[in-house]
Each structure stands twice: as C-alpha cells, then as structure tokens.
Design a protein around this motif. Structure first.
Motif, PDB file in Angstrom:
ATOM      1  N   LYS A   1      47.398 -80.557  -0.279  1.00  0.00           N
ATOM      2  CA  LYS A   1      46.855 -79.982  -1.510  1.00  0.00           C
ATOM      3  C   LYS A   1      47.201 -78.502  -1.558  1.00  0.00           C
ATOM      4  CE  LYS A   1      42.576 -79.511  -4.201  1.00  0.00           C
ATOM      5  NZ  LYS A   1      41.116 -79.808  -4.229  1.00  0.00           N
ATOM      6  N   VAL A   2      47.834 -78.085  -2.635  1.00  0.00           N
ATOM      7  CA  VAL A   2      48.269 -76.700  -2.786  1.00  0.00           C
ATOM      8  C   VAL A   2      47.866 -76.181  -4.158  1.00  0.00           C
ATOM      9  CG1 VAL A   2      50.239 -77.063  -1.253  1.00  0.00           C
ATOM     10  CG2 VAL A   2      50.532 -77.299  -3.736  1.00  0.00           C
ATOM     11  N   ARG A   3      48.015 -74.889  -4.332  1.00  0.00           N
ATOM     12  CA  ARG A   3      47.824 -74.295  -5.659  1.00  0.00           C
ATOM     13  C   ARG A   3      48.912 -73.261  -5.888  1.00  0.00           C
ATOM     14  NH1 ARG A   3      47.160 -68.535  -4.766  1.00  0.00           N
ATOM     15  NH2 ARG A   3      45.217 -68.112  -3.714  1.00  0.00           N
ATOM     16  N   SER A   4      49.084 -72.913  -7.150  1.00  0.00           N
ATOM     17  CA  SER A   4      50.036 -71.872  -7.517  1.00  0.00           C
ATOM     18  C   SER A   4      49.504 -71.134  -8.735  1.00  0.00           C
ATOM     19  CB  SER A   4      51.407 -72.470  -7.825  1.00  0.00           C
ATOM     20  OG  SER A   4      52.374 -71.447  -8.018  1.00  0.00           O
ATOM     21  N   ALA A   5      49.634 -69.828  -8.702  1.00  0.00           N
ATOM     22  CA  ALA A   5      49.128 -69.007  -9.801  1.00  0.00           C
ATOM     23  C   ALA A   5      50.187 -68.847 -10.880  1.00  0.00           C
ATOM     24  CB  ALA A   5      48.713 -67.642  -9.268  1.00  0.00           C
ATOM     25  N   PRO A   6      49.791 -68.823 -12.142  1.00  0.00           N
ATOM     26  CA  PRO A   6      50.746 -68.568 -13.226  1.00  0.00           C
ATOM     27  C   PRO A   6      51.132 -67.104 -13.270  1.00  0.00           C
ATOM     28  CG  PRO A   6      48.527 -68.670 -14.105  1.00  0.00           C
ATOM     29  CD  PRO A   6      48.414 -68.993 -12.630  1.00  0.00           C
ATOM     30  N   LYS A   7      52.328 -66.817 -13.784  1.00  0.00           N
ATOM     31  CA  LYS A   7      52.755 -65.430 -13.900  1.00  0.00           C
ATOM     32  C   LYS A   7      51.915 -64.701 -14.937  1.00  0.00           C
ATOM     33  CE  LYS A   7      56.707 -62.397 -14.710  1.00  0.00           C
ATOM     34  NZ  LYS A   7      58.154 -62.276 -14.985  1.00  0.00           N
ATOM     35  N   SER A   8      51.543 -63.468 -14.630  1.00  0.00           N
ATOM     36  CA  SER A   8      50.757 -62.644 -15.543  1.00  0.00           C
ATOM     37  C   SER A   8      51.622 -61.547 -16.146  1.00  0.00           C
ATOM     38  CB  SER A   8      49.577 -62.010 -14.796  1.00  0.00           C
ATOM     39  OG  SER A   8      48.693 -62.993 -14.322  1.00  0.00           O
ATOM     40  N   GLU A   9      51.225 -61.094 -17.298  1.00  0.00           N
ATOM     41  CA  GLU A   9      51.918 -60.011 -17.989  1.00  0.00           C
ATOM     42  C   GLU A   9      50.989 -58.802 -18.078  1.00  0.00           C
ATOM     43  OE1 GLU A   9      55.018 -60.343 -18.646  1.00  0.00           O
ATOM     44  OE2 GLU A   9      55.214 -62.532 -18.432  1.00  0.00           O
TER      45      GLU A   9
ATOM     46  N   ALA B   1      43.845 -61.011   3.820  1.00  0.00           N
ATOM     47  CA  ALA B   1      42.813 -62.039   3.689  1.00  0.00           C
ATOM     48  C   ALA B   1      42.496 -62.519   5.097  1.00  0.00           C
ATOM     49  CB  ALA B   1      43.295 -63.197   2.827  1.00  0.00           C
ATOM     50  N   ALA B   2      41.333 -62.131   5.608  1.00  0.00           N
ATOM     51  CA  ALA B   2      40.984 -62.509   6.978  1.00  0.00           C
ATOM     52  C   ALA B   2      40.997 -64.028   7.134  1.00  0.00           C
ATOM     53  CB  ALA B   2      39.614 -61.949   7.338  1.00  0.00           C
ATOM     54  N   GLY B   3      41.437 -64.473   8.300  1.00  0.00           N
ATOM     55  CA  GLY B   3      41.582 -65.902   8.548  1.00  0.00           C
ATOM     56  C   GLY B   3      43.012 -66.338   8.280  1.00  0.00           C
ATOM     57  N   TRP B   4      43.183 -67.611   7.987  1.00  0.00           N
ATOM     58  CA  TRP B   4      44.511 -68.172   7.764  1.00  0.00           C
ATOM     59  C   TRP B   4      44.942 -68.044   6.309  1.00  0.00           C
ATOM     60  CZ3 TRP B   4      48.000 -69.186  11.260  1.00  0.00           C
ATOM     61  CH2 TRP B   4      47.613 -69.546  12.561  1.00  0.00           C
ATOM     62  N   HIS B   5      46.199 -67.693   6.092  1.00  0.00           N
ATOM     63  CA  HIS B   5      46.850 -67.705   4.774  1.00  0.00           C
ATOM     64  C   HIS B   5      48.141 -68.474   4.990  1.00  0.00           C
ATOM     65  CE1 HIS B   5      48.601 -65.164   1.201  1.00  0.00           C
ATOM     66  NE2 HIS B   5      48.620 -66.456   0.966  1.00  0.00           N
ATOM     67  N   VAL B   6      48.235 -69.678   4.399  1.00  0.00           N
ATOM     68  CA  VAL B   6      49.302 -70.620   4.736  1.00  0.00           C
ATOM     69  C   VAL B   6      49.978 -71.140   3.471  1.00  0.00           C
ATOM     70  CG1 VAL B   6      49.870 -72.732   5.992  1.00  0.00           C
ATOM     71  CG2 VAL B   6      47.921 -71.337   6.730  1.00  0.00           C
TER      72      VAL B   6
ATOM     73  N   VAL C   1      48.480 -73.301   0.490  1.00  0.00           N
ATOM     74  CA  VAL C   1      47.788 -74.474   1.019  1.00  0.00           C
ATOM     75  C   VAL C   1      46.274 -74.333   0.876  1.00  0.00           C
ATOM     76  CG1 VAL C   1      47.327 -75.840   3.090  1.00  0.00           C
ATOM     77  CG2 VAL C   1      49.642 -74.987   2.633  1.00  0.00           C
ATOM     78  N   LEU C   2      45.669 -75.373   0.280  1.00  0.00           N
ATOM     79  CA  LEU C   2      44.216 -75.463   0.190  1.00  0.00           C
ATOM     80  C   LEU C   2      43.659 -76.434   1.218  1.00  0.00           C
ATOM     81  CD1 LEU C   2      43.775 -75.542  -3.690  1.00  0.00           C
ATOM     82  CD2 LEU C   2      43.500 -73.585  -2.157  1.00  0.00           C
ATOM     83  N   GLY C   3      44.453 -77.414   1.611  1.00  0.00           N
ATOM     84  CA  GLY C   3      44.016 -78.381   2.617  1.00  0.00           C
ATOM     85  C   GLY C   3      45.099 -79.409   2.870  1.00  0.00           C
TER      86      GLY C   3
ATOM     87  N   GLU D   1      41.540 -66.736  -2.288  1.00  0.00           N
ATOM     88  CA  GLU D   1      42.392 -67.371  -1.288  1.00  0.00           C
ATOM     89  C   GLU D   1      42.128 -68.855  -1.114  1.00  0.00           C
ATOM     90  OE1 GLU D   1      45.089 -66.004   0.547  1.00  0.00           O
ATOM     91  OE2 GLU D   1      44.755 -64.792  -1.232  1.00  0.00           O
ATOM     92  N   GLY D   2      40.934 -69.327  -1.462  1.00  0.00           N
ATOM     93  CA  GLY D   2      40.644 -70.742  -1.324  1.00  0.00           C
ATOM     94  C   GLY D   2      40.030 -71.085   0.012  1.00  0.00           C
ATOM     95  N   SER D   3      39.758 -72.352   0.216  1.00  0.00           N
ATOM     96  CA  SER D   3      39.024 -72.831   1.377  1.00  0.00           C
ATOM     97  C   SER D   3      39.812 -72.680   2.664  1.00  0.00           C
ATOM     98  CB  SER D   3      38.647 -74.307   1.188  1.00  0.00           C
ATOM     99  OG  SER D   3      38.045 -74.819   2.339  1.00  0.00           O
ATOM    100  N   GLN D   4      39.079 -72.377   3.736  1.00  0.00           N
ATOM    101  CA  GLN D   4      39.658 -72.368   5.082  1.00  0.00           C
ATOM    102  C   GLN D   4      39.230 -73.610   5.859  1.00  0.00           C
ATOM    103  OE1 GLN D   4      41.347 -69.623   7.007  1.00  0.00           O
ATOM    104  NE2 GLN D   4      41.919 -68.956   4.971  1.00  0.00           N
ATOM    105  N   ASP D   5      38.520 -74.520   5.200  1.00  0.00           N
ATOM    106  CA  ASP D   5      38.002 -75.690   5.904  1.00  0.00           C
ATOM    107  C   ASP D   5      39.107 -76.679   6.230  1.00  0.00           C
ATOM    108  OD1 ASP D   5      35.507 -74.587   5.616  1.00  0.00           O
ATOM    109  OD2 ASP D   5      35.052 -75.663   3.748  1.00  0.00           O
TER     110      ASP D   5
END
Length: 238
Positions: free
Chosen positions: A122-130, A169-174, A187-189, A234-238
């Motif tokens: 499960k992943v996410r992606s942010a839309p481009k901002s102007e 972002a403390a913890g994992w950023h993957v 990655v969210l999970g 950043e989303g869940s670290q679980d």
C-alpha cells in the motif's frame, strides 16, 4: 565511513517551501540510491542503481532522465557504502522497526535497500501543487492511495532518530518501486513473503541547506504541533 545526505528539511516542506532548490545532477553527486520528491511536491521519487523514477499523483510511474529536474527535498546515499545483509522470511513495517530495536540503533541514522516479493503493498502519492503552495499537511489530505498484491520490487528507506524530528520525519521513511517499474510510491504498509537486502548504519549525516533559495530563507517553522503535523503527513509506521 558511510554518509547519508539530505537536501533541505521536512520542516521547510511543512512551511510551504515546495519549490525545487537542487537538481538531480547535484543530488547524484552524493548518492546513487534514495528517495524524495520533485518541484511542487510532484510525486514520490525513488532512486535505485543510479536510475531515477517517480510515481505521480495519478499513480503512474515515470523514468526520469532529465538531470536538470529540480527537487525541494531528498535523501540519498551510495549503495556500496559498508552495510550488513539482512533477511526476513516474512516481513512488514513491524520487522523494519525491529531492525532498529534489535541492534540498538535508536540514536543513529540508518538506511535499507530491501528486495523481495510482497503479497500486499500500500502506497500513496501526492499531487503536484502550484504556487501559492499549500502546506504539506494540507496536500496530504488530497493524496491518493494505491494498493497492489503479489508484486516484486525494492524498498528504499531511511530511519532517522527522534532527536532530529522536524529536520527529518523521525522513524522510517520508505519508498517502493516494482521490478517491472509500473508501481511504487511512499509506503504506508506492506506484507512480504520474503525480504533480503542491505542495512547501512551511517556514521555521518550531511544536511544541505538551500541558502540561495529565498523562500527557504524567509520561511518560519511553527514548532507548535510540528510533530503531529509530520506524523499526519508521513503516514503510519505500524
């Protein structure tokens, strides 16, 4: 010696500093592997074996060959830095947390390159901002999430100590990239059937600040609620 190199700070993204302030060419002087985003928070970048890809806000993977493309924030290292091999017969984010706990690495910067087969991702992606840019926390309210089952690919991620929260972002950023280069993102999970790869413990954390960028020079960090804002973005670290 092993070095993790970071361009700009997460607090700057939280403070709406989303314009690119370094090129991919500049970034690649410091590593061939890493994660980040592009100008306007355009998608989720992953660099593997010196090749750069990103998932856009619609979930489409792009191979980036223009080394003049700008990034506002990224983290990279060299894949051939000293590392140790790690293996999981099965894995999820909990096992990644155990990498830190079992080796007493809570106060260190660490990185992983893990390859394997995943029963779910499960992943996410942010839309481009102007311009004028919204805050990172505002953007994540409109981000899209994507899921795939039975996919093989590579995880690239970094662990950062709590002490540096806001700068990182403390913890994992993957981030994840599939072997067929058609799926990936932040990655969210996940659940993995098997994972194997490299864990690098960095003895040098190099932070590059874009001091020639006026928006960076002028932004103010709101320390109240920063930790909660970073966690939401950043989303869940679980």
């Amino acid at each position: 010696m092993s070095t993790v190199y970071q361009h700009s700070t997460l607090a700057a993204l939280m403070g709406k500093v989303l314009g690119g302030s370094a090129t991919l060419a500049e970034l690649k002087e410091h590593g061939d592997t890493g994660i980040g985003t592009f100008d306007g928070l355009d998608g989720e970048m992953i660099m593997v074996d010196g090749e750069v890809y990103y998932m856009d806000g619609e979930g489409v993977i792009h191979h980036v060959t223009d080394m003049g493309k700008m990034v506002p924030f990224a983290t990279v290292h060299h894949a051939d830095d000293p590392s140790e091999t790690v293996k999981f017969s099965a894995g999820n984010m909990t096992e990644m947390v155990s990498l830190i706990d079992d080796r007493e690495l809570e106060n260190t910067f660490s990185g992983v390159i893990l390859r394997g087969s995943f029963s779910s991702m499960k992943v996410r992606s942010a839309p481009k901002s102007e311009r004028p840019y919204p805050s990172l926390s505002e953007i994540t309210k409109t981000q899209r999430e994507f899921e795939q089952t039975d996919v093989t690919g590579t995880l690239v991620g970094y662990y950062s100590p709590e002490l540096y929260q806001g700068t990182v972002a403390a913890g994992w950023h993957v981030h994840f990239l599939s072997d067929d280069r058609t799926f990936g993102g932040h990655v969210l999970g996940f659940d993995a059937d098997q994972l194997e790869g490299d864990l690098t413990i960095f003895d040098n954390y190099e932070l590059h600040l874009p001091i020639d960028n006026q928006e960076f020079r002028e932004h103010h960090v709101d320390m109240d609620g920063l930790k909660e804002g970073v966690a939401a973005a950043e989303g869940s670290q679980d």
